[in-house]
Design a protein around this motif. Sequence first.
Motif, PDB file in Angstrom:
ATOM      1  N   LEU A 165       8.392  30.477  13.296  1.00 16.65           N
ATOM      2  CA  LEU A 165       7.831  29.319  14.000  1.00 16.65           C
ATOM      3  C   LEU A 165       6.527  29.667  14.691  1.00 16.65           C
ATOM      4  O   LEU A 165       5.725  28.788  14.973  1.00 16.65           O
ATOM      5  CB  LEU A 165       8.829  28.828  15.055  1.00 16.65           C
ATOM      6  CG  LEU A 165      10.081  28.168  14.515  1.00 16.65           C
ATOM      7  CD1 LEU A 165      11.057  27.941  15.633  1.00 16.65           C
ATOM      8  CD2 LEU A 165       9.699  26.852  13.879  1.00 16.65           C
TER       9      LEU A 165
ATOM     10  N   GLU B 262       9.330  32.442   7.232  1.00 19.04           N
ATOM     11  CA  GLU B 262       8.377  31.376   6.988  1.00 19.04           C
ATOM     12  C   GLU B 262       8.798  30.547   5.786  1.00 19.04           C
ATOM     13  O   GLU B 262       8.655  29.330   5.772  1.00 19.04           O
ATOM     14  CB  GLU B 262       6.989  31.957   6.769  1.00 19.04           C
ATOM     15  CG  GLU B 262       5.941  30.874   6.820  1.00 19.04           C
ATOM     16  CD  GLU B 262       4.638  31.300   6.199  1.00 19.04           C
ATOM     17  OE1 GLU B 262       4.349  32.497   6.211  1.00 19.04           O
ATOM     18  OE2 GLU B 262       3.923  30.424   5.698  1.00 19.04           O
TER      19      GLU B 262
ATOM     20  N   TYR C 112      11.457  28.320   6.995  1.00 17.98           N
ATOM     21  CA  TYR C 112      10.892  27.324   7.904  1.00 17.98           C
ATOM     22  C   TYR C 112      10.170  26.237   7.135  1.00 17.98           C
ATOM     23  O   TYR C 112      10.389  25.037   7.348  1.00 17.98           O
ATOM     24  CB  TYR C 112       9.956  28.023   8.885  1.00 17.98           C
ATOM     25  CG  TYR C 112       9.150  27.120   9.763  1.00 17.98           C
ATOM     26  CD1 TYR C 112       9.747  26.032  10.418  1.00 17.98           C
ATOM     27  CD2 TYR C 112       7.800  27.373   9.993  1.00 17.98           C
ATOM     28  CE1 TYR C 112       9.001  25.217  11.236  1.00 17.98           C
ATOM     29  CE2 TYR C 112       7.054  26.559  10.816  1.00 17.98           C
ATOM     30  CZ  TYR C 112       7.650  25.475  11.429  1.00 17.98           C
ATOM     31  OH  TYR C 112       6.923  24.671  12.245  1.00 17.98           O
TER      32      TYR C 112
ATOM     33  N   SER D 233      11.252  22.358   6.854  1.00 20.97           N
ATOM     34  CA  SER D 233      10.420  21.278   7.361  1.00 20.97           C
ATOM     35  C   SER D 233      10.080  20.298   6.250  1.00 20.97           C
ATOM     36  O   SER D 233       9.574  19.224   6.516  1.00 20.97           O
ATOM     37  CB  SER D 233       9.159  21.826   8.020  1.00 20.97           C
ATOM     38  OG  SER D 233       8.392  22.501   7.071  1.00 20.97           O
TER      39      SER D 233
ATOM     40  N   PHE E 290      19.114  30.922  11.897  1.00 16.47           N
ATOM     41  CA  PHE E 290      18.323  30.099  11.002  1.00 16.47           C
ATOM     42  C   PHE E 290      19.050  29.751   9.715  1.00 16.47           C
ATOM     43  O   PHE E 290      18.964  28.640   9.205  1.00 16.47           O
ATOM     44  CB  PHE E 290      17.083  30.910  10.632  1.00 16.47           C
ATOM     45  CG  PHE E 290      15.808  30.178  10.797  1.00 16.47           C
ATOM     46  CD1 PHE E 290      15.618  29.350  11.875  1.00 16.47           C
ATOM     47  CD2 PHE E 290      14.782  30.337   9.893  1.00 16.47           C
ATOM     48  CE1 PHE E 290      14.427  28.687  12.041  1.00 16.47           C
ATOM     49  CE2 PHE E 290      13.596  29.685  10.055  1.00 16.47           C
ATOM     50  CZ  PHE E 290      13.418  28.857  11.131  1.00 16.47           C
TER      51      PHE E 290
ATOM     52  N   LEU F  41      14.960  21.677  14.613  1.00 17.12           N
ATOM     53  CA  LEU F  41      14.265  21.725  13.326  1.00 17.12           C
ATOM     54  C   LEU F  41      14.857  20.759  12.310  1.00 17.12           C
ATOM     55  O   LEU F  41      14.205  20.368  11.359  1.00 17.12           O
ATOM     56  CB  LEU F  41      14.385  23.133  12.737  1.00 17.12           C
ATOM     57  CG  LEU F  41      13.401  24.173  13.205  1.00 17.12           C
ATOM     58  CD1 LEU F  41      13.817  25.522  12.693  1.00 17.12           C
ATOM     59  CD2 LEU F  41      12.022  23.831  12.683  1.00 17.12           C
TER      60      LEU F  41
END
Lengths: 320, 655, 374
Positions: free
Chosen positions: B298, B306, B309, B313, B516, B607
Amino acid sequence: MRTVRTFRTAVAVAGALGVLSLTACGAAETGKSNEAGGDKTVKLTVPSWVGAQANVAVAKHILEKELGYKVKTQQMGEVLAWDALSKGDIDGILEDWGHPKEEKQYVETKKTVVKGGDLGVTGHIGWYVPKYFADKHPDVTDWKNLNKYAEEFRTAESGDKGELLEGSPDYVTNDDAIIANLKLNLKTNYAGSEAAQITAIKKYAKEKKPFLTYWWTPQWLNAQVDMVEIKLPEYKEGCDADPKKVACAYPHTPLQKFFNADFAKEGGEAAEFLKNFKWTTEQQNEVALMIAGEKMSPEAAAEKWVKENEATWKAWLPKK
Amino acid sequence: MSATVTTVSKAGTAAGDARTEDSGGLREAVRRRRKLLTGGGVLAALLVLGAVLLGGGGWPAGLTADISGPLDAANDWVVDNRDTHPLFLYFLLHLSNTATDAVDAVYQGLDALGWLGVTVAAVLVAWRAAGLGRRGLRAAVTALGAFAVCGVLGMWDATLLTIALMVVSVAVAALLGALIGLAAGLSDRVDRALRPVLDTMQVMPAFAYLLPFVLVFGTGTPAALFCTVIYAAPPMARLTALGLRGADPAALEASASLGASGLQRLWTARLPLARKQMLLGLNQTIMMALSMVVIAALVGAGGLGEEVYSALSTTDVGKAFTAGLPIVLIAVWLDRTTAAAGNGAGVPAPAGSWLHGGRAWALVAAAVAAAAAVRTATWPEAWTYDISTPVNKAQEWITANLTFTEVWAREFTLWVLNPLRDVLVWLPWWSVLLLVAAVAWLVGNWVSAVTATAAMAAIGVLGVWAKSLDTLSQVLAALVLTLVLGFLAGVLCARAGRLERWVRPLLDAMQTMPQFVYLIPVVALFGATRTSAIVAAVVYALPAVVRITTQGLREVDPAAVEASRSLGASTRQQLFGVQLPLARPALQLAVNQGVVLVLAVVVVGGLVGGGALGYDVIKGLSRGEMGLGMTAGIAIVCLGLVLDRVTQRTSRTPR
Amino acid sequence: MNGDTKETIDIDTKAAGTAGDNGTGDLEPPVFAVRGLWKVFGPRADRVPGSAELAALSPAELRERTGCTAAVRDVGFDVRKGEVFVVMGLSGSGKSTLVRTLTRLIEPTSGSIAIDGEDVLSMDKARLRELRRHRAAMVFQHFGLLPHRTVLDNVAYGLEIQGVGKAQRRAKAAEVVAKVGLAGLEERRPGQLSGGQQQRVGLARALAVDPEVLLFDEPFSALDPLIRRDMQEEVIRLHREEGRTMVFITHDLNEALRLGDRIALMRDGRIVQLGTPEEIVGSPADDYVRDFVRDVPREQVMTVRTAMRPAADATEAESGPAVAPGATVSEAIEAVARSGGPVRVVEDGRCLGVVDHAALLAVVAGVPAQGVAA
């Protein structure tokens, strides 16, 4: 025991000396960045919406296949990208929707970022309802009637207010202020990402349910789901100056490119190519649709487009 | 000399405590009941009084202090001055450049080894650390599998970057932790001063660490590295101190009696005696670092995090799985290797073996050098296999056909989450404070009551009262689910040994996963909603709760169970009459652990549609709005403190 | 150790209080000379020894008044070269604290300690380390072995601390390991040994530094009775072979009587009696000691010297079986039973006296017999 204490003191002193020697050796280099991969490397930020991914995918393909560069991409929020651009952690932003505060700070004051010209695409943000709903209730497209239909937009998340579907938290938005200032009975609900927002919209459309969403053009989904923009109070220069008092529509923004100042000066062929990079809304949508609609990988989509549109991108290459 | 005195006097007090506890069981119960009665009475009186004097509603606007303005100003100042101010030029920039260089150097090194070199190195290190021979074979095979899969999934470069970050951050965190632990282990004063700090850091969700570092270092490798170091160092410090303090006093005295100087005693006795604890600390530090390195995506850490992430997203489940699987495998590899090294401590290497001692390491180095000499670059593209498309297909099929998950999520939101949140928000603010104070006092003592109330009040003052209560409602819902499921599973496991044998490895593996990773499957099933965050939190916290419950029930005095059986108690009667009451301390610990873990994931859930505080942190991060993000971050820490204190037994709080 | 000017403290035998030191003919100073030693734990502990009023309080009262515990109270004794000096007492009597103050593993509150006439309390750190490294080595109740080292490296540990080179110290350690009967187990870890074997390692570790005096802190009380007996014999053997001075702490009276040349019996931090086993058993100083030694098989401790009377006439003095004056009563009983008459006590061919069945029975019964020579 006393020996232990002496030892401890010694450790503390050594530590302090270490830090001192580290700091005493002089001022640190400021423009430090991740120089992984040597000279012929270009670092680009990948924004989270597909249109911008299309820019980067095509630019990357040409830079790597035609000009022999290595392109590193990194996904990050828009504001963070500005900061990274200033520090030299990335070399360029290919699609910016307008960040006046950052532009002032980095371009005008610090001069670490320079403008890179138009992308060729004009962006517009607004509030949209599906066409099938607007056809049934034509007066919904005037913001003054929104409160009348607020009940239709209610969901589990929005409670007793109408839901205004939002995308990713880092998008440019004044919606909370607009709702408050226009006294609308609405509540924003962030889907969290463009993809989640699209999923939600597609589902509504399939069931022909009413919805109200923050949306924008160019967007590839517009080709698949017909939407109508709500007329908010007209945009006038400066009406969005104070973020808390905004009560007007979003402007039509010619999307901009920005580069790190050093890269723009010393980036050689890559910098020149990126400055020349300019295409139309339709061209961008074509690639974006391949990526998001047809689930192709960005690399494959870019390759396909590059193969079919040689005339367009040949003009971007640096003149020999 | 004085060390001996303290040990002696401490042993004395410990014995005294034990004696009072023995005789005080009944008195304790009576005292508890009296505390409950008086507490209830006072609470009722105060509630009536408050209702008359203060009225209802949320936190009064007059009592808030907006700190986001100054924080934004601080952020702007940093951006404007980081190229010119001496603090940056002569200190912080050195730190951040060193961090970047170090990670780069390790990454280049790994890259130069080539895929063959890295894999050979990982396998051999695992093999050697696990004690060679057949014993080390399992660890070696795990390593081989992990790295092969990372390559096959096309995540080789991201994996290397993550490992490079890990190498640097773990090295620094372990060193820092060991030094702090050394100080705390040798000095009582340092220990007393550090303990509350470490305790608090333990309840802070990983998420809350990110923003201060972004404020100072901006996004990128340095911020990611430093917050990982700070997040991962406490277990090393704690266990080093514990190991140093718990060392056999007889051995230390023997060392002193032979005339060892302080330094000699440290090197030859104290540290070797603490070795096992320190290795355990290293194991925990590594696992926490992995968790943080992934979340630090983040703030621009890069690597596998990443990939997850960016996949999250865009709700690209296939891509998230592709990146999540290597994280899981890296976690398993690291855990097995370091745990095996820890278990092997103190057991001699097979005597007479030609691989004894340093020779094995030399062999490892030679083999790695040989593999590197092959000069394989990155993982060959031809050997990769894309799983994201089939995974996405499966996910589409699930969302199309298993609509019950979404229906369930919607009903859960409508009938549980919304009412719960509405009630919490509707409650007058002072009654929430009173409630927190009362529960903390009943469960702990007045110190925990004061801490909890102050933390709760701080949330109000920060002006994020409603958002925090929203987060709190999610935590409570997740906690109830976790406890119901966890206690049930725990009871089952405790009663059926075979079940536990099957479940145990699964729980072990689940506990090592970064937070995560849990978000990935729930997004596939429940979409981006608050329910996803809650389900992820439940799944994440469940292993710890099950394990503690099982252990607590197992450790109930068998004589008591036997006695109740001899009196003809039914299984039910045994469970509710004897086992559960006697396992109460363990159950309370389970609640405490559960709540801390649940909070950690609920905020990360920002998230995937969790909203509230977690969302503010992400928004603050991705838009560079430090004020917003930091405020939410501090509120999360406060909420963590409140939740910890209202579920924590007195014995763990400092008296 | 050599060449330094030793600060010799004035040894005032009268101040030794209960020491009962009667063999002051030696020119050599005693190995340890302890005078007026106090160790008080607790807040402002140093005021206790100085105050006559506080010093006189019972442990419970002292605790009540000051919050302090006096582990060692006004203790004085000498340890002579080559003897086995046993300090015996029940748990909490202060004996373990006492032995630790000898090398200042526990810092005494007040008093004086001298080793070979050199003041221990005034030693600086280096000198104290020297003392611990070369002159006094200790064996502990809970062994205190380093679990991560092999037997050999544990034994060599003291030498390592002294800075002896690896090869040399391992050679020396191997020698000592063999001496305590652990040959063949050099590469084992302590965790792989039995309790008795572990304590042999502890003993070897102490012996390896070749100390002037060995300090034992209840070394065998954690061991099984049979193994304890083996170990006691091992100590007796070592003492016989090397004649090393030993200070031995124990709570086991039988052990004390078996090993001790002299025994100091402690209670509540004080020495209540100091003497040879025979003196302790034969003439207890008070009811506490008497109670303590009641069940001791007296005939195995008391010597015929206690029971003999002067020969009644020349016949008695010149004929009949003879025993040495150091022989135990039980040995004399055997001789008396075999001969049917009195037995002569003979030393260097001279008849010191005779013992008959009446005198021997009196010893066994613990009643005073007539004509006992003290």
